[in-house]
Design a protein around this motif. Structure first.
Motif, PDB file in Angstrom:
ATOM      1  N   GLN A  50      47.881  40.318  58.567  1.00 19.55           N
ATOM      2  CA  GLN A  50      47.164  39.260  59.276  1.00 19.55           C
ATOM      3  C   GLN A  50      48.158  38.391  60.038  1.00 19.55           C
ATOM      4  OE1 GLN A  50      44.858  37.308  56.175  1.00 19.55           O
ATOM      5  NE2 GLN A  50      43.026  37.765  57.374  1.00 19.55           N
ATOM      6  N   PRO A  51      48.546  38.794  61.219  1.00 21.03           N
ATOM      7  CA  PRO A  51      49.537  38.017  61.981  1.00 21.03           C
ATOM      8  C   PRO A  51      49.063  36.613  62.355  1.00 21.03           C
ATOM      9  CG  PRO A  51      49.223  40.191  62.943  1.00 21.03           C
ATOM     10  CD  PRO A  51      48.186  40.028  61.894  1.00 21.03           C
ATOM     11  N   GLU A  52      47.763  36.423  62.470  1.00 21.10           N
ATOM     12  CA  GLU A  52      47.261  35.099  62.852  1.00 21.10           C
ATOM     13  C   GLU A  52      47.413  34.063  61.736  1.00 21.10           C
ATOM     14  OE1 GLU A  52      43.835  37.477  61.185  1.00 21.10           O
ATOM     15  OE2 GLU A  52      45.346  37.848  62.724  1.00 21.10           O
ATOM     16  N   ALA A  53      47.619  34.510  60.501  1.00 23.90           N
ATOM     17  CA  ALA A  53      47.785  33.595  59.371  1.00 23.90           C
ATOM     18  C   ALA A  53      49.249  33.419  58.990  1.00 23.90           C
ATOM     19  CB  ALA A  53      46.994  34.102  58.177  1.00 23.90           C
ATOM     20  N   SER A  54      50.147  33.767  59.882  1.00 23.79           N
ATOM     21  CA  SER A  54      51.569  33.755  59.531  1.00 23.79           C
ATOM     22  C   SER A  54      52.086  32.359  59.217  1.00 23.79           C
ATOM     23  CB  SER A  54      52.399  34.384  60.641  1.00 23.79           C
ATOM     24  OG  SER A  54      52.317  33.603  61.816  1.00 23.79           O
ATOM     25  N   GLY A  55      51.572  31.344  59.885  1.00 28.05           N
ATOM     26  CA  GLY A  55      52.028  29.971  59.619  1.00 28.05           C
ATOM     27  C   GLY A  55      51.698  29.524  58.208  1.00 28.05           C
ATOM     28  N   ASP A  56      50.461  29.757  57.787  1.00 30.38           N
ATOM     29  CA  ASP A  56      50.053  29.380  56.433  1.00 30.38           C
ATOM     30  C   ASP A  56      50.796  30.187  55.377  1.00 30.38           C
ATOM     31  OD1 ASP A  56      48.237  27.565  57.464  1.00 30.38           O
ATOM     32  OD2 ASP A  56      46.571  29.004  57.423  1.00 30.38           O
ATOM     33  N   ILE A  57      50.960  31.469  55.633  1.00 28.96           N
ATOM     34  CA  ILE A  57      51.658  32.335  54.679  1.00 28.96           C
ATOM     35  C   ILE A  57      53.111  31.904  54.537  1.00 28.96           C
ATOM     36  CG2 ILE A  57      52.444  34.693  54.243  1.00 28.96           C
ATOM     37  CD1 ILE A  57      49.833  35.622  55.633  1.00 28.96           C
ATOM     38  N   ARG A  58      53.756  31.612  55.666  1.00 28.08           N
ATOM     39  CA  ARG A  58      55.158  31.190  55.644  1.00 28.08           C
ATOM     40  C   ARG A  58      55.319  29.870  54.886  1.00 28.08           C
ATOM     41  NH1 ARG A  58      56.135  30.650  60.904  1.00 28.08           N
ATOM     42  NH2 ARG A  58      56.273  32.905  61.115  1.00 28.08           N
ATOM     43  N   THR A  59      54.408  28.925  55.114  1.00 29.35           N
ATOM     44  CA  THR A  59      54.472  27.638  54.425  1.00 29.35           C
ATOM     45  C   THR A  59      54.323  27.824  52.916  1.00 29.35           C
ATOM     46  OG1 THR A  59      53.523  26.545  56.356  1.00 29.35           O
ATOM     47  CG2 THR A  59      53.420  25.361  54.270  1.00 29.35           C
ATOM     48  N   ASN A  60      53.350  28.620  52.522  1.00 33.18           N
ATOM     49  CA  ASN A  60      53.154  28.862  51.089  1.00 33.18           C
ATOM     50  C   ASN A  60      54.339  29.600  50.481  1.00 33.18           C
ATOM     51  OD1 ASN A  60      50.658  27.605  50.918  1.00 33.18           O
ATOM     52  ND2 ASN A  60      49.574  29.449  51.548  1.00 33.18           N
ATOM     53  N   MET A  61      54.943  30.500  51.243  1.00 30.39           N
ATOM     54  CA  MET A  61      56.108  31.227  50.755  1.00 30.39           C
ATOM     55  C   MET A  61      57.268  30.263  50.509  1.00 30.39           C
ATOM     56  SD  MET A  61      58.410  34.141  52.623  1.00 30.39           S
ATOM     57  CE  MET A  61      59.052  32.968  53.790  1.00 30.39           C
ATOM     58  N   ILE A  62      57.511  29.363  51.428  1.00 31.59           N
ATOM     59  CA  ILE A  62      58.625  28.417  51.291  1.00 31.59           C
ATOM     60  C   ILE A  62      58.395  27.481  50.115  1.00 31.59           C
ATOM     61  CG2 ILE A  62      59.782  26.475  52.418  1.00 31.59           C
ATOM     62  CD1 ILE A  62      59.409  28.027  55.062  1.00 31.59           C
ATOM     63  N   VAL A  63      57.165  27.002  49.944  1.00 31.53           N
ATOM     64  CA  VAL A  63      56.854  26.118  48.814  1.00 31.53           C
ATOM     65  C   VAL A  63      57.049  26.859  47.491  1.00 31.53           C
ATOM     66  CG1 VAL A  63      54.990  24.870  47.669  1.00 31.53           C
ATOM     67  CG2 VAL A  63      55.326  24.603  50.114  1.00 31.53           C
ATOM     68  N   SER A  64      56.576  28.088  47.410  1.00 35.09           N
ATOM     69  CA  SER A  64      56.723  28.871  46.170  1.00 35.09           C
ATOM     70  C   SER A  64      58.199  29.152  45.863  1.00 35.09           C
ATOM     71  CB  SER A  64      55.972  30.189  46.282  1.00 35.09           C
ATOM     72  OG  SER A  64      54.612  29.962  46.473  1.00 35.09           O
ATOM     73  N   ALA A  65      58.965  29.515  46.870  1.00 37.96           N
ATOM     74  CA  ALA A  65      60.385  29.782  46.662  1.00 37.96           C
ATOM     75  C   ALA A  65      61.116  28.513  46.226  1.00 37.96           C
ATOM     76  CB  ALA A  65      61.008  30.347  47.930  1.00 37.96           C
ATOM     77  N   ALA A  66      60.739  27.374  46.790  1.00 36.71           N
ATOM     78  CA  ALA A  66      61.373  26.110  46.400  1.00 36.71           C
ATOM     79  C   ALA A  66      61.045  25.761  44.956  1.00 36.71           C
ATOM     80  CB  ALA A  66      60.927  25.000  47.336  1.00 36.71           C
TER      81      ALA A  66
END
Length: 85
Positions: A50-66
């Motif tokens: 889902q390329p259109e959801a990349s912003g939300d996915i990236r944000t959640n990925m960064i929060v989870s990694a942090a």
């Protein structure tokens, strides 16, 4: 057998504790690295689907990694405190 017993008796309790702390730190770092790697892998697969959801996915990925890094850092601090107590 007798030599092994003498060797084990000569090992100081503090050195065994330091070895345990080093082993615990290694396990923490490996587990955190594997967790963050799995998050990144899943995020890339999700973005590919889902390329259109990349912003939300990236944000959640960064929060989870942090959060994972924070827990790993907290555990390492506890091990360092245990080393000097």
């Amino acid at each position: 057998m007798n030599t092994l017993l003498i060797l084990l008796q000569s090992i100081d309790g503090a050195s065994i504790a330091k070895f345990g702390i080093a082993l615990g730190a290694a396990i923490i770092v490996l587990a955190a690295g594997l967790g963050i790697g799995r998050i990144g892998s899943s995020a890339l697969k999700s973005i590919a689907r889902q390329p259109e959801a990349s912003g939300d996915i990236r944000t959640n990925m960064i929060v989870s990694a942090a959060l994972i890094e924070g827990v790993a850092f907290f555990a390492l601090i506890i091990l360092i405190v245990a080393l000097f107590v």
